[in-house]
Design a protein around this motif. Structure first.
Motif, PDB file in Angstrom:
ATOM      1  N   VAL A  66      47.760  13.620 -63.467  1.00  0.00           N
ATOM      2  CA  VAL A  66      47.868  12.682 -62.626  1.00  0.00           C
ATOM      3  C   VAL A  66      49.107  12.325 -61.787  1.00  0.00           C
ATOM      4  CG1 VAL A  66      46.935  10.377 -61.711  1.00  0.00           C
ATOM      5  CG2 VAL A  66      45.388  11.821 -63.163  1.00  0.00           C
ATOM      6  N   ASN A  67      50.177  12.062 -62.725  1.00  0.00           N
ATOM      7  CA  ASN A  67      51.389  11.730 -62.564  1.00  0.00           C
ATOM      8  C   ASN A  67      52.151  12.762 -61.890  1.00  0.00           C
ATOM      9  OD1 ASN A  67      51.019   9.280 -63.578  1.00  0.00           O
ATOM     10  ND2 ASN A  67      52.190   9.411 -65.369  1.00  0.00           N
ATOM     11  N   ARG A  71      53.757  12.986 -58.150  1.00  0.00           N
ATOM     12  CA  ARG A  71      55.088  13.409 -57.850  1.00  0.00           C
ATOM     13  C   ARG A  71      55.052  14.616 -56.946  1.00  0.00           C
ATOM     14  NH1 ARG A  71      55.771  12.248 -63.474  1.00  0.00           N
ATOM     15  NH2 ARG A  71      55.577  14.642 -63.672  1.00  0.00           N
ATOM     16  N   GLN A  72      54.203  15.709 -57.126  1.00  0.00           N
ATOM     17  CA  GLN A  72      54.306  16.718 -55.979  1.00  0.00           C
ATOM     18  C   GLN A  72      53.912  16.271 -54.733  1.00  0.00           C
ATOM     19  OE1 GLN A  72      51.405  19.403 -57.828  1.00  0.00           O
ATOM     20  NE2 GLN A  72      53.170  20.729 -58.862  1.00  0.00           N
ATOM     21  N   ASP A  77      55.419  15.055 -49.132  1.00  0.00           N
ATOM     22  CA  ASP A  77      55.428  14.037 -47.876  1.00  0.00           C
ATOM     23  C   ASP A  77      56.839  13.874 -47.607  1.00  0.00           C
ATOM     24  OD1 ASP A  77      52.580  13.850 -48.181  1.00  0.00           O
ATOM     25  OD2 ASP A  77      52.526  11.820 -49.208  1.00  0.00           O
ATOM     26  N   GLU A  78      57.794  13.749 -48.608  1.00  0.00           N
ATOM     27  CA  GLU A  78      59.273  13.401 -48.026  1.00  0.00           C
ATOM     28  C   GLU A  78      59.767  14.593 -47.489  1.00  0.00           C
ATOM     29  OE1 GLU A  78      63.365  12.506 -50.549  1.00  0.00           O
ATOM     30  OE2 GLU A  78      61.536  12.516 -51.838  1.00  0.00           O
ATOM     31  N   LEU A  79      59.422  15.730 -47.990  1.00  0.00           N
ATOM     32  CA  LEU A  79      60.028  16.744 -47.316  1.00  0.00           C
ATOM     33  C   LEU A  79      59.433  17.019 -45.925  1.00  0.00           C
ATOM     34  CD1 LEU A  79      59.828  19.638 -49.989  1.00  0.00           C
ATOM     35  CD2 LEU A  79      61.829  18.546 -48.893  1.00  0.00           C
TER      36      LEU A  79
END
Length: 132
Positions: A66-67, A71-72, A77-79
């Motif tokens: 899940v973690n 993170r992926q 989202d950031e990219l």
């Protein structure tokens, strides 16, 4: 024995000795390299058994999974946000340049019109023109 025979015999013995030493070092190096290669290719038994265990479709995910997925998703989202921000900035710069160019062209056109229609009076407005 002549000097030629002594020279050839010593050269041949040196050649045999060098080839024997070279084989000994390559065998030792080959054994070390094969151990390193085994460590790089094969994993520990516990890791292999965990790797081969597959989680069923209905079983719950572990917290690590899940973690990792979170993170992926955050990274994606950031990219995506950075990409769209860059595209927006490029478009804003393009629009600003287009507006500046249009403003410059219209200012030049107005200036040319004023020079062409200038009647010697200041300010050169139409209501200052004298008609006979």
């Amino acid at each position: 024995m002549t000097w030629r025979q002594v020279f050839l015999l010593s050269g041949f013995s040196a050649l045999v000795l060098m080839s024997m030493l070279r084989e000994g070092t390559t065998q030792a190096a080959g054994e070390e390299a094969s151990e390193d290669a085994k460590q790089k290719i094969f994993m520990q038994e516990s890791d292999a058994s965990n790797f081969l265990k597959r989680r069923g479709k209905r079983s719950p995910k572990s917290q690590d999974e899940v973690n990792a997925e979170g993170r992926q998703e955050l990274r994606a989202d950031e990219l995506r946000r950075e990409y769209h921000e860059e595209q927006r900035n490029e478009f804003e710069n393009f629009v600003e340049e287009q507006n500046d160019e249009q403003e410059e062209r219209s200012r030049e056109a107005v200036e040319q019109w004023r020079q062409w229609h200038y009647d010697g009076l200041y300010p050169s407005y139409l209501y200052n023109r004298h008609h006979i």
